[in-house]
Design a protein around this motif. Structure first.
Motif, PDB file in Angstrom:
ATOM      1  N   ARG A 139       0.825  -1.206   0.000  1.00 51.27           N
ATOM      2  CA  ARG A 139       0.000   0.000   0.000  1.00 51.27           C
ATOM      3  C   ARG A 139       0.861   1.259   0.000  1.00 51.27           C
ATOM      4  NH1 ARG A 139      -2.740   3.349   3.675  1.00 51.27           N
ATOM      5  NH2 ARG A 139      -4.875   3.861   3.077  1.00 51.27           N
ATOM      6  N   ARG A 182       4.451  -3.990  -6.279  1.00 47.11           N
ATOM      7  CA  ARG A 182       3.493  -5.088  -6.280  1.00 47.11           C
ATOM      8  C   ARG A 182       3.875  -6.174  -7.290  1.00 47.11           C
ATOM      9  NH1 ARG A 182      -1.484  -5.873  -4.248  1.00 47.11           N
ATOM     10  NH2 ARG A 182      -1.545  -3.738  -3.448  1.00 47.11           N
ATOM     11  N   GLU A 202     -12.949  -1.481 -17.348  1.00 47.79           N
ATOM     12  CA  GLU A 202     -12.518  -0.668 -16.214  1.00 47.79           C
ATOM     13  C   GLU A 202     -13.433   0.544 -16.060  1.00 47.79           C
ATOM     14  OE1 GLU A 202     -10.209  -1.121 -13.936  1.00 47.79           O
ATOM     15  OE2 GLU A 202      -9.683  -3.100 -14.739  1.00 47.79           O
ATOM     16  N   TYR A 208     -14.842  -6.181  -3.027  1.00 48.12           N
ATOM     17  CA  TYR A 208     -14.169  -5.072  -3.699  1.00 48.12           C
ATOM     18  C   TYR A 208     -12.989  -5.604  -4.514  1.00 48.12           C
ATOM     19  CZ  TYR A 208     -16.783  -1.704  -0.888  1.00 48.12           C
ATOM     20  OH  TYR A 208     -17.788  -0.953  -0.311  1.00 48.12           O
ATOM     21  N   LYS A 209     -12.877  -5.167  -5.741  1.00 49.15           N
ATOM     22  CA  LYS A 209     -11.837  -5.660  -6.649  1.00 49.15           C
ATOM     23  C   LYS A 209     -10.444  -5.451  -6.072  1.00 49.15           C
ATOM     24  CE  LYS A 209     -11.051  -3.142 -10.207  1.00 49.15           C
ATOM     25  NZ  LYS A 209     -11.216  -2.442 -11.506  1.00 49.15           N
ATOM     26  N   ASP A 210     -10.237  -4.359  -5.353  1.00 50.39           N
ATOM     27  CA  ASP A 210      -8.909  -4.036  -4.841  1.00 50.39           C
ATOM     28  C   ASP A 210      -8.592  -4.699  -3.502  1.00 50.39           C
ATOM     29  OD1 ASP A 210      -8.466  -2.434  -7.055  1.00 50.39           O
ATOM     30  OD2 ASP A 210      -9.267  -0.642  -6.074  1.00 50.39           O
ATOM     31  N   ASP A 211      -9.572  -5.380  -2.904  1.00 52.06           N
ATOM     32  CA  ASP A 211      -9.337  -6.047  -1.623  1.00 52.06           C
ATOM     33  C   ASP A 211      -8.839  -7.473  -1.845  1.00 52.06           C
ATOM     34  OD1 ASP A 211     -10.200  -3.776  -0.443  1.00 52.06           O
ATOM     35  OD2 ASP A 211     -12.044  -4.611   0.416  1.00 52.06           O
TER      36      ASP A 211
END
Length: 395
Positions: free
Chosen positions: A42, A48, A133, A266-269
């Motif tokens: 983060r 990443r 997206e 959530y896509k980012d979780d």
């Protein structure tokens, strides 16, 4: 396992694979180690792509560090690197090629890397639309119809369809829709800091939380009801035994006839979950299907797979009434949820993220009062600069 506060800034995938704590923390995963690595990612100080490449190789080998010989590791990386040099694409494509090359090589070496998706087959048009997206970082709630997009002002909205597919927004009739169009889908975009309710043409009611996206048809098919969710929704599905209801997400799918449940996807979780309030649901993930009974929660992540446990449902659905209940939850998760709910940026140091908290927050309070209350229960302080809040451990 004790979390080591080591500096991993700028580490490459090869350096991670040579690091004892990286190996051990992925061999014996704990919530604390997950938080530790998520905070490094983060912060942006650990790339990443490098982290995911290292995880990919480590997970594929499924063996202790000492079993990956130095010569074997060097040969592996040499062959992967050589494969990537032969393909000159964009940076994103190079990452895809890297993973593909690594996967092919590891399958040949190990002959046991299998990852079969046992997911629900949804409408192709819905599937294609879900892969596009679409940002939720907008100022207003947006309802995207087949022929136009409508911005809805205010913190909350109420959107309702009738049996003919006609839609009203906050009690105002919006338009007549063409219900004969076979693949006519709408999208509801709810940004951070906003909420919405959505009533579909079959009578199914949804509470849509902040930072969420829902894709659904004007009118369902005669034999099946399908929607896509990226975010968090609580649903009361109208029962119709002739038309099963499917909620598709990025990591899992939920199939029901008529029931009440909460989906957080959530896509980012890193983790998605389903909490069942009433009725029954069947959750499909990679390689398995799990049937839940009321008061059960299934959580799923790529690293840990599926886990089912008994929970108090009200703790997971009270957000729709402006109450957030948490039990021994990392402070990072609490702050991330508050940030999403209020639509304000909140950052924190890695040592702040490790605190675990239990309690209840009234999300109808103003943000400053709520955050001030947190500082009385956890040894942290925060500063505010413009619209950004920064938390640090109290000295």
């Amino acid at each position: 396992m004790k979390t080591e506060m080591k500096n991993y800034a700028g580490f490459s995938a090869k350096e991670l694979l040579d690091d004892d704590y990286f190996i051990q923390s992925h061999k014996e995963r704990t919530p604390e180690s997950d938080i530790f690595w998520n905070e490094w990612l983060r912060s942006g100080k650990l790339a990443r792509t490098e982290y995911e490449q290292a995880c990919f190789v480590l997970n594929a080998f499924r063996m202790k560090k000492e079993r990956i010989t130095p010569s074997g590791k060097e040969e592996l990386w040499k062959r992967i690197t050589d494969a990537n040099r032969r393909v000159k694409r964009t940076r994103r494509l190079r990452m895809s090629v890297f993973i593909s090359a690594a996967a092919s090589l590891l399958i040949v070496l190990l002959l046991n890397v299998t990852d079969m998706y046992d997911r629900v087959a949804i409408d192709k048009s819905l599937q294609l639309l879900s892969q596009r997206e679409v940002t939720t970082q907008v100022d207003e709630i947006h309802l995207i119809l087949p022929k136009k997009s409508v911005a809805i002002k205010g913190q909350n909205s109420k959107i309702q369809y009738d049996s003919k597919g006609n839609v009203t927004v906050n009690s105002e009739k919006l338009q007549e829709t063409d219900t004969d169009e076979e693949h006519s889908f709408n999208q509801l975009i709810v940004p951070n800091g906003k909420r919405s309710t959505l009533v579909l043409e079959d009578g199914t009611k949804m509470w849509v939380n902040a930072g969420s996206r829902v894709i659904y048809p004007n009118k369902f098919k005669k034999n099946r009801r399908e929607i896509f969710v990226d975010g968090e929704v609580y649903m009361e599905v109208a029962r119709d035994e002739k038309r099963p209801f499917v909620v598709a997400t990025n990591m899992l799918d939920v199939q029901v006839l008529g029931t009440s449940f909460n989906v957080t996807a959530y896509k980012d979780d890193a983790q998605s979950s389903v909490v069942l309030a009433s009725g029954s649901v069947r959750v499909s993930t990679k390689g398995e299907q799990v049937k839940l009974v009321p008061n059960e929660m299934l959580s799923y992540s790529e690293q840990r797979g599926s886990q089912v446990k008994e929970v108090l449902v009200t703790d997971y659905i009270s957000w729709k009434d402006g109450i957030y209940i948490y039990h021994s939850e990392p402070l990072s998760s609490i702050l991330n949820r508050i940030s999403r709910y209020y639509g304000k940026e909140i950052s924190y140091d890695p040592d702040v993220a490790m605190f675990r908290c239990s309690g209840k927050l009234n999300l109808l309070e103003d943000l400053d009062s709520l955050l001030e209350g947190l500082t009385h229960t956890v040894p942290v302080d925060y500063t505010q600069s413009d619209e950004k809040y920064t938390f640090k451990k109290r000295n």
